[in-house]
Design a protein around this motif. Structure first.
Motif, short mmCIF file in Angstrom:
data_model
loop_
_atom_site.label_atom_id
_atom_site.label_comp_id
_atom_site.label_asym_id
_atom_site.label_seq_id
_atom_site.Cartn_x
_atom_site.Cartn_y
_atom_site.Cartn_z
N THR A 234 20.79 6.57 -16.20
CA THR A 234 21.80 5.52 -16.10
C THR A 234 22.56 5.63 -14.79
N PRO A 235 22.52 4.71 -13.89
CA PRO A 235 21.64 3.55 -14.00
C PRO A 235 20.21 3.93 -13.65
N LEU A 236 19.28 3.18 -14.12
CA LEU A 236 17.87 3.52 -13.90
C LEU A 236 17.38 2.90 -12.60
N VAL A 237 17.67 3.62 -11.52
CA VAL A 237 17.20 3.15 -10.22
C VAL A 237 15.79 3.65 -10.01
N PRO A 238 14.85 2.78 -9.68
CA PRO A 238 13.48 3.27 -9.49
C PRO A 238 13.42 4.32 -8.40
N ALA A 239 12.64 5.33 -8.64
CA ALA A 239 12.45 6.39 -7.64
C ALA A 239 11.28 6.03 -6.74
N GLN A 240 11.15 6.78 -5.67
CA GLN A 240 10.00 6.52 -4.80
C GLN A 240 9.04 7.70 -4.84
N PRO A 241 7.94 7.56 -5.56
CA PRO A 241 6.94 8.63 -5.55
C PRO A 241 6.45 8.87 -4.12
N ALA A 242 6.08 10.09 -3.85
CA ALA A 242 5.64 10.43 -2.49
C ALA A 242 4.48 9.56 -2.05
N ILE A 243 3.58 9.28 -2.95
CA ILE A 243 2.41 8.51 -2.55
C ILE A 243 2.80 7.09 -2.14
N ASP A 244 3.89 6.58 -2.70
CA ASP A 244 4.33 5.23 -2.33
C ASP A 244 4.81 5.16 -0.88
N ARG A 245 5.17 6.28 -0.34
CA ARG A 245 5.61 6.25 1.06
C ARG A 245 4.44 6.00 2.00
N VAL A 246 3.27 6.30 1.55
CA VAL A 246 2.10 6.13 2.42
C VAL A 246 1.16 5.05 1.92
N LEU A 247 1.61 4.29 0.94
CA LEU A 247 0.83 3.16 0.45
C LEU A 247 1.77 1.97 0.33
N SER A 248 1.38 0.85 0.88
CA SER A 248 2.23 -0.33 0.71
C SER A 248 1.79 -1.07 -0.54
N GLN A 249 2.65 -1.97 -1.01
CA GLN A 249 2.27 -2.76 -2.17
C GLN A 249 1.05 -3.61 -1.84
N THR A 250 0.95 -4.03 -0.57
CA THR A 250 -0.23 -4.78 -0.15
C THR A 250 -1.50 -3.95 -0.34
N ASP A 251 -1.39 -2.68 0.05
CA ASP A 251 -2.54 -1.78 -0.15
C ASP A 251 -2.91 -1.72 -1.63
N ILE A 252 -1.89 -1.54 -2.45
CA ILE A 252 -2.14 -1.36 -3.88
C ILE A 252 -2.75 -2.63 -4.47
N ASN A 253 -2.23 -3.77 -4.08
CA ASN A 253 -2.79 -5.03 -4.58
C ASN A 253 -4.24 -5.20 -4.15
N ALA A 254 -4.48 -4.86 -2.89
CA ALA A 254 -5.85 -4.99 -2.39
C ALA A 254 -6.80 -4.07 -3.16
N ALA A 255 -6.32 -2.87 -3.44
CA ALA A 255 -7.16 -1.90 -4.16
C ALA A 255 -7.42 -2.38 -5.59
N LEU A 256 -6.40 -2.95 -6.20
CA LEU A 256 -6.59 -3.46 -7.57
C LEU A 256 -7.64 -4.56 -7.60
N THR A 257 -7.57 -5.43 -6.59
CA THR A 257 -8.57 -6.50 -6.52
C THR A 257 -9.98 -5.91 -6.37
N LEU A 258 -10.08 -4.95 -5.51
CA LEU A 258 -11.40 -4.31 -5.33
C LEU A 258 -11.88 -3.71 -6.65
N ALA A 259 -10.97 -3.03 -7.33
CA ALA A 259 -11.37 -2.36 -8.57
C ALA A 259 -11.79 -3.38 -9.62
N ARG A 260 -11.03 -4.48 -9.69
CA ARG A 260 -11.39 -5.51 -10.67
C ARG A 260 -12.77 -6.08 -10.38
N ASN A 261 -13.09 -6.17 -9.09
CA ASN A 261 -14.39 -6.73 -8.71
C ASN A 261 -15.48 -5.67 -8.60
N ARG A 262 -15.17 -4.48 -9.01
CA ARG A 262 -16.13 -3.38 -8.95
C ARG A 262 -16.60 -3.13 -7.52
N GLN A 263 -15.72 -3.33 -6.58
CA GLN A 263 -16.09 -3.05 -5.19
C GLN A 263 -15.57 -1.67 -4.83
#
Ligand SMILES: [Cu+2]
Length: 1377
Positions: free
Chosen positions: A1113-1142
């Motif tokens: 309280t309050p529940l402020v989101p933390a920043q995992p270490a890996i998030d410092r070296v991955l952007s949300q764009t990266d993560i979205n792109a990776a999810l798309t690849l995974a969904r498409n089995r690429q």
């Protein structure tokens, strides 16, 4: 007996799968004997009943329903009728229509070749019955329907009918005047063409010699050649022969040779097998010397009488029975021992060269003649005498892990398979054939051969290898001596005798023989040669017409010079004589055949089969024209059909005959494809890729609801722990001390345990030995020193007997490290496991590579969860031996729950199981100089817990049997928490923080909290998952009421609110999960882990709790270490690849050839699985299981996110999703995709299954992080890659520390090193080393010399570690030992 038996192609290496090549008849049965009950059970298994534990794979189901085999051996042969006619008329004589119909021939009668009438009905029945038996073995023919030559009666008759072509019933067989020299020459050539055949002939001849019915000898039913008809069925049913069957291959080739030279097959086998060792030993062993007196007796005619039931000893027959079997054949135990040395042949090993097994030998480009398959040495005795072998009879119903089927294999898997298959062939045609078959099987167009169950396994380990020195073994060379060899039980029994086991006369004789053969290659050569001659010719009586001359031996020497009748070919071996250059060349193995007219005539042949009859006619014409005698009736279209692919013309200068005439004799022979090819030819042309879709993988789908809490029954209410939920407690719990129960094949300790009788204790803290803060920088290095030695502790075993452990600083688990983020560490590991220190402990064995000038037990240390530079990552072959020391430098760049454990190649499971693991927390607490952890976590008490299971033997020692029940997994009945069985902890009624690590060898846990009084779930409502392997999550996740699944080596951090539980107790339970815990045994108390009594320890603990109410309280989101070296764009792109089995890369964790493999390969091939991983890039890795097993997968160096499981995001558990991880559980039959962020370092690192038994059996490979340009996913690189000057700055380190065995970082002798707690120049140098050399410059650019300012710019280099307070050297405390 049989000699060297080639293992089947898919059965290769695999230290534990010893089954493969059995050899003597006795052993032979062991592998295939299917008593009727077993047969029935196998059939039931095929029909699916056996249990949920071993469901049929789809491939197995396919196998159970095989397609119809082709109807003929030579399906495309236009002259098949002629072949049949030949068989009927020239070999069998007239056979009655009825029988002929049953056998696929049309007329004629069955007689023995010696003329005695054979009752055709039983034979016909035998040949057409579904269950065919001989000796002790029964074979269900329907199971071998894929096997053309087994399924096709015609083919069997063709293959095994009497072979002396000019013989008629009632006639005699006169070996005199036959062209034995040509037979010898032909065999020699044949073996050069296909060396495999040499070993096949060896085995076939041995079996043939055993296939005699001694009670019928001498006599027409004595046996030989055709007597091995049914014996060959047994052979074909054996695992190693299900595919390329030596009996069949040798039979075909032998028949060809026999028919051409008009001699018996029994003789041909004997003669050719006498030539085999000569070829295989490069001429060292010459049974047929070619000059002087004849040595090998010929004159044995083929028979159609099968070997009688009971003629063969069983596989697990004792040494004494084995010796008796030979004695009945006139062979002494010494001679039998000599013959067994031929086991030094094994075909799979043809693929490997060099001790390190570093690569396959490709016969297309290299001379593979000296690789293992063809080794012919007394090596065998060194191996079996080295006390590494054990014999184990499998228990009823025990099944080996399902192999990854070829159907549907991925490209890399097929490549691995192809390397293994093709390397066994020396001919191009053979390799092509092997590739074609693989292609067909992969597409599901050809069934993969079935591998029958083995009844007995012989295994070896490194254990005791060193003791082989007592028997004259050069252990430095021989340990590990035979990585990938297989031994039969009979081999193992000989070995045991050699090692001193057994007091019988037979054992004594074998002991003396084996030891003598180890000492002298020469002695073995001689003994083998004479024993061979004795064995194969024991029944080679020449049955003269009137029977008066039966004992007249006809002895040949291969050159027949002594008779004056024949050629001097063989004589030319020794000395230059009048023999032609051709002959000399032949014997010198340098013979190059002239170009062949035959081959020319058959140029248009495809796959060895003439496409048109006209071409075959042409072929025949040529064939006849070139051959002597031209009148040979066997030179027919049938023989020609298939076209010769090999033809040799030989010219011999004959000696003068009695009349002084000199002859020049020409001889030729052809070897056709079908003669030497193991398989029916695949359909031609091969299906195009488009027409051959690889079947889609069928994924198991798990339905689960993590929020549903299973009911726990507390019986009796309130007082006792919950009873075992899995099964009847009488099956799970030992009835009394001294009794062992077995659950799913895993033994329990022989004790009745009483859980919750010991108090929870945290391991001691690791103490800083020295500390160094570089002035003017914010860089600090703290040093720790850990000694590794044995210790004995009372862990609560009844009677209080102590249990031995391997330990870090005498503590089990090892001391817990608590390290502040942003301070680098030097951890010095001193390996005190020297021979002297190990003496008298259970750990006295020594292992490779601690030999020669090194000694002791090797270790290497991996800090799991740290992105350490490669030389400090615990590379499996970076071994520290006894009395050696290695300094490890760790970056501690982010907070997280890490652990350190042993990683030594091949013995990780042992070293870790026996105690070498500990916890290592990198924290960020503000009060201790850190930047503060989120959500008020700083304020919580924390509990670091290491869960593992174990099992004790009756001496209270940890039980570990890698050759026995633990060969695939190690499961125990005791649950340890920090080394204490089922402890009880007392905690205050407040928020608590748990760090959980599962450090077991194989067992995963599914942890839940329940109320001890009611069994009601507590975790689901009171706990949250806040962190995983790679540190803190973005937000807490709900604790799953069904239980938090923690795979081996996984870590989770959990916080729980116990404020409402003052005065109450909780159980921490381990829930069973049938989907994810396949085959995991739950013993009496496996469901119990620990008990927690919640109560105030002092006054006021309830009144003044720390600010726990403020957590989240309050529940402020933390920043995992890996998030410092991955952007949300990266993560979205990776999810798309995974969904498409690429997937950027796909790794299949499977099982082939009895080994745990990744993409078909093991560590031993030292082939980098991913060589183009870009520095600072990200990739999507798809991890799959190729069989029904689960594997916890660990990727070194990195943090990753799990994207999908079974191609669905919904199957990623909530507590896994966007949890930084370095481990992921691959459930049985599942797929997982992960987003891996590579960096911060370059270099070569491992990834592997963390089930340590699998890891030790080589389910481990490596990847190499290389400069980004040219890497596979360069486009995903971090911004810093766009700064060449930065990268160059980093390369200063990475160019050196890319190598996991970088010399200057390697272990060194401990002697002469000053302990780190003693201030000295040496200590200061060691402490400042990582700073001076900027080892972790990417994390700590400030203060590194000559640093590029851009590197210190967080916008460009996101790896920089934030340091919140000035750092000072720590006050050093007295080191705890
Ligand atoms: Cu595994």
């Amino acid at each position: 007996m049989l000699a060297a038996t080639p293992a089947g192609p898919w059965r290769s290496p695999g230290a534990l799968q010893a089954s493969a090549w059995t050899v003597f008849a006795g052993a032979l049965q062991g592998h295939t004997r299917l008593p009727s009950a077993r047969l029935a059970s196998l059939q039931a298994y095929g029909a699916s009943s056996t249990s949920r534990l071993h469901p049929l794979t789809r491939a197995q189901q396919q196998r159970a329903d095989p397609p119809q085999p082709p109807s003929s051996l030579l399906p495309n042969c236009p002259f098949r009728a002629a072949v049949n006619a030949q068989t009927r008329t020239s070999a069998l004589g007239p056979i009655p229509d009825a029988i002929a119909a049953a056998l696929g021939v049309q007329d004629g009668a069955l007689t023995t070749a010696a003329g005695a009438a054979v009752d055709p009905a039983p034979l016909a029945a035998k040949l057409s019955a579904r269950i065919q038996c001989s000796a002790r073995l029964c074979v269900d023919m329907t199971k071998y329907a894929w096997h053309t030559d087994l399924a096709d009666v015609n083919a069997r008759v063709l293959l095994w009918s009497p072979k002396v072509p000019t013989m008629r019933a009632g006639q005699t067989y006169d070996p005199r005047g036959k062209d034995w020299v040509s037979v010898v020459a032909m065999c020699r050539e044949l073996f050069k063409y296909e060396k495999r055949l040499a070993s096949f002939f060896m085995r076939a001849a041995f079996h043939d010699s055993l296939a005699v019915d001694v009670s019928q000898c001498p006599g027409p039913n004595c046996g030989g050649a055709d007597a091995s008809l049914v014996l060959s069925l047994e052979e074909m049913a054996r695992p190693e022969n299900a595919e390329d069957n030596f009996a069949e291959l040798a039979g075909r080739a032998a028949k060809k040779i026999a028919s051409f030279y008009d001699v018996s097959v029994a003789d041909t086998l004997a003669v050719c097998a006498a030539v085999a060792p000569e070829v295989l030993s490069k001429g060292r062993i010459k049974i047929l010397t070619g000059s002087g007196k004849g040595v090998l007796r010929v004159g044995r005619l083929d028979s159609v009488v099968p070997a009688p039931p009971g003629n063969l000893p069983a596989a697990n027959t004792t040494l004494e029975q084995f010796a008796a079997f030979w004695a009945a054949r006139g062979i002494s135990a010494t001679e039998a021992t000599a013959l067994m040395g031929s086991h030094a042949l094994i075909d799979d090993q043809a693929c490997f060269q060099g001790k390190g097994m570093s690569d396959y030998c490709n016969p297309a480009t290299a001379d593979c003649s000296n690789v293992r398959m063809f080794r012919w040495e007394n090596h065998y005795y060194k191996d079996i005498c080295s006390p590494t072998l054990t014999v184990r009879t499998e228990k009823p119903g025990e099944l080996d892990p399902v192999e990854t089927p070829i159907v549907g294999m991925t490209d890399p898997e097929i490549d691995a398979e192809a390397r293994r298959e093709t390397c066994k062939f020396t001919s191009k045609e053979g390799r092509t054939m092997a590739m074609n078959r693989l292609a067909l099987m992969r597409c599901g167009l050809m069934p993969e051969p079935v591998e029958p169950e083995d009844g007995v396994t012989v295994t070896w380990t490194y254990k005791n290898c060193r003791d082989g020195a007592a028997y004259g073994i050069n252990v430095a060379e021989q340990c590990p001596h035979a990585h990938l060899w297989f031994y039969t039980p009979n081999d193992a029994y000989l070995g045991l005798a050699c090692q001193g086991v057994g007091t019988s006369a037979a054992a004594a004789e074998v002991r003396s023989a084996t030891r003598a053969f180890i000492k002298s290659q020469d002695e073995w050569d001689k003994a083998f040669s004479s024993a061979y001659i004795k064995m194969v010719t024991a029944f080679a009586l020449w049955p003269d017409a009137d029977g008066s001359d039966r004992k007249a031996a006809y002895l040949i020497n291969g050159g027949e010079c002594a008779t004056g009748l024949h050629l001097e070919a063989a004589c030319a071996q020794g000395a230059a004589g009048p023999a032609s250059a051709d002959v000399r060349a032949l014997h010198a193995a340098t013979y190059v055949p002239p170009s062949s007219k035959l081959r020319d005539s058959c140029k248009s042949c495809s796959q060895g089969v003439c496409p048109e009859p006209k071409q075959c006619e042409q072929c025949v014409k040529q064939f006849r024209a070139d051959r002597r005698p031209k009148t040979n009736p066997l030179v027919t279209e049938a023989n020609c059909c298939g076209c010769a692919t090999l033809s040799r013309s030989l010219t011999y200068n004959a000696t003068k005959d009695a009349n002084g005439n000199t002859y020049v004799i020409k001889t030729d022979f052809g070897v056709r494809w079908p003669d030497v090819m193991p398989f029916v030819l695949p359909p031609q042309p091969l299906p195009a890729a488009a027409a051959c879709p690889v079947p889609e993988r069928q994924l198991d789908t798990f339905t689960f609801d993590d929020n549903v809490a299973p009911t726990v029954t507390i019986r009796p209410a309130g007082s006792n722990p919950p009873v075992a939920p899995e099964g009847d407690i009488s099956d799970l719990c030992p009835a009394a001390d001294g009794t062992i129960v077995e659950v799913r094949g895993y033994p329990s300790s022989p004790f009745r345990w009483k859980p919750f009788t010991q108090t929870y204790v945290a391991p001691p803290r690791a103490q800083v030995a020295a500390s160094y803060a570089r002035p003017g920088t914010n860089l600090t290095v703290d040093a720790y020193e850990i000694d590794i030695f044995t210790t004995a502790r009372n862990i609560g075993c009844p009677g209080g007997r102590p249990t031995w452990f391997l330990s870090y600083n005498g503590s089990v688990p090892g001391p817990s490290f608590r390290v502040l983020k942003g301070r680098q560490t030097l951890v010095r590991f001193n390996n005190r496991l020297t021979p002297a220190n190990l003496s008298g402990t259970p750990f006295s064995l020594q292992f490779d590579p601690c030999e020669g000038t090194r000694s002791g037990r090797p270790i290497t240390v991996h800090l799991h969860g740290s992105s350490s530079l490669a030389p400090y990552d615990g590379w499996a072959e970076d071994s520290t031996c006894g009395a050696e020391t290695k300094d490890y430098y760790y970056p501690n760049w982010r907070a997280g729950f890490l652990w350190y454990h042993d990683h030594q190649l091949d013995i990780t499971s042992e070293n870790a199981y026996f105690g070498l693991s500990g916890m290592y927390t990198v924290h960020d607490r503000a009060a201790e100089g850190g930047c503060g952890e989120p959500w008020n976590l700083d304020a919580l008490p924390d509990w670091d817990m290491q869960f593992k299971d174990g099992v004790l033997d009756r001496h209270c020692q940890l039980y570990y049997d890698r050759a026995g029940p633990h060969r695939n997994n190690l499961y125990g009945d005791i649950n340890f928490v920090n080394g204490i069985p089922w402890p009880v902890a007392t905690m205050e009624p407040r928020w608590q923080r748990f760090r959980w690590l599962v450090s077991s060898v194989s067992r995963p846990y599914k942890l839940r909290f329940v109320d001890a009084a009611t069994g009601a779930d507590v975790g689901g409502s009171k706990c949250h998952v806040i962190a995983g392997d790679g540190g803190i999550r973005r937000t807490p996740a709900t604790f799953p009421a069904a239980g938090l699944f923690v795979a081996v080596a996984e870590r989770y951090e959990v916080v729980c609110d116990f404020r409402d539980f003052n005065g109450r107790s909780l159980y921490l339970l381990n829930a069973f999960d049938d989907d994810r815990m396949k085959d995991v045994p739950f013993f009496c108390n496996s469901h119990l882990v620990m008990k927690i009594d919640v109560r105030c320890n002092g006054t006021g603990c309830l009144a003044s709790p720390p600010p726990v109410n403020a957590i989240f309280t309050p529940l402020v989101p933390a920043q995992p270490a890996i998030d410092r070296v991955l952007s949300q764009t990266d993560i979205n792109a990776a999810l798309t690849l995974a969904r498409n089995r690429q997937c950027t890369r796909t790794f299949r964790f499977g099982r082939r050839n009895g080994q745990w493999v990744i993409n078909g390969e093991t560590w031993h091939t030292v082939r980098i699985a991913a060589g183009d991983v870009g520095h600072n890039t990200w990739e999507v890795w798809c991890l799959e299981t190729g069989g029904g097993w689960f594997h916890p997968i660990h990727i070194h160096l990195v943090d990753f996110y799990v994207l999908t499981r079974n191609r669905e995001e919904a199957q990623v558990r909530e507590y896994e999703r966007f949890t930084p991880k370095d481990m992921v559980q691959l459930d049985p039959g599942a797929e997982v995709s992960v987003l891996v962020r590579f960096g911060a370092h370059r270099g070569e690192f491992m990834f592997h299954c963390h089930n340590l038994m699998h890891e030790d059996f080589e389910m481990m490979r490596s990847f190499h992080v290389v400069p980004t340009p040219g890497s596979r996913t360069a486009a995903t690189a971090l911004p810093l890659q766009a700064q060449p000057s930065i990268v160059q700055n980093l390369n200063v380190v990475y160019d050196l520390y890319d190598d996991p065995v970088y010399g200057p970082a390697r272990p060194r002798p401990s002697a002469g090193l000053t302990p780190l707690r003693v201030p000295s120049v040496q200590t200061t140098a060691a402490l400042s080393f990582p700073i001076d050399n900027a080892l972790y410059r990417i994390y700590y650019p400030n203060g590194a010399p000559n640093v590029n300012p851009l590197l210190a710019n967080a916008a460009i280099n996101p790896w920089i570690v934030d340091i919140c307070q000035p750092q000072r050297a720590q006050q050093v405390q007295e080191q705890q030992v």
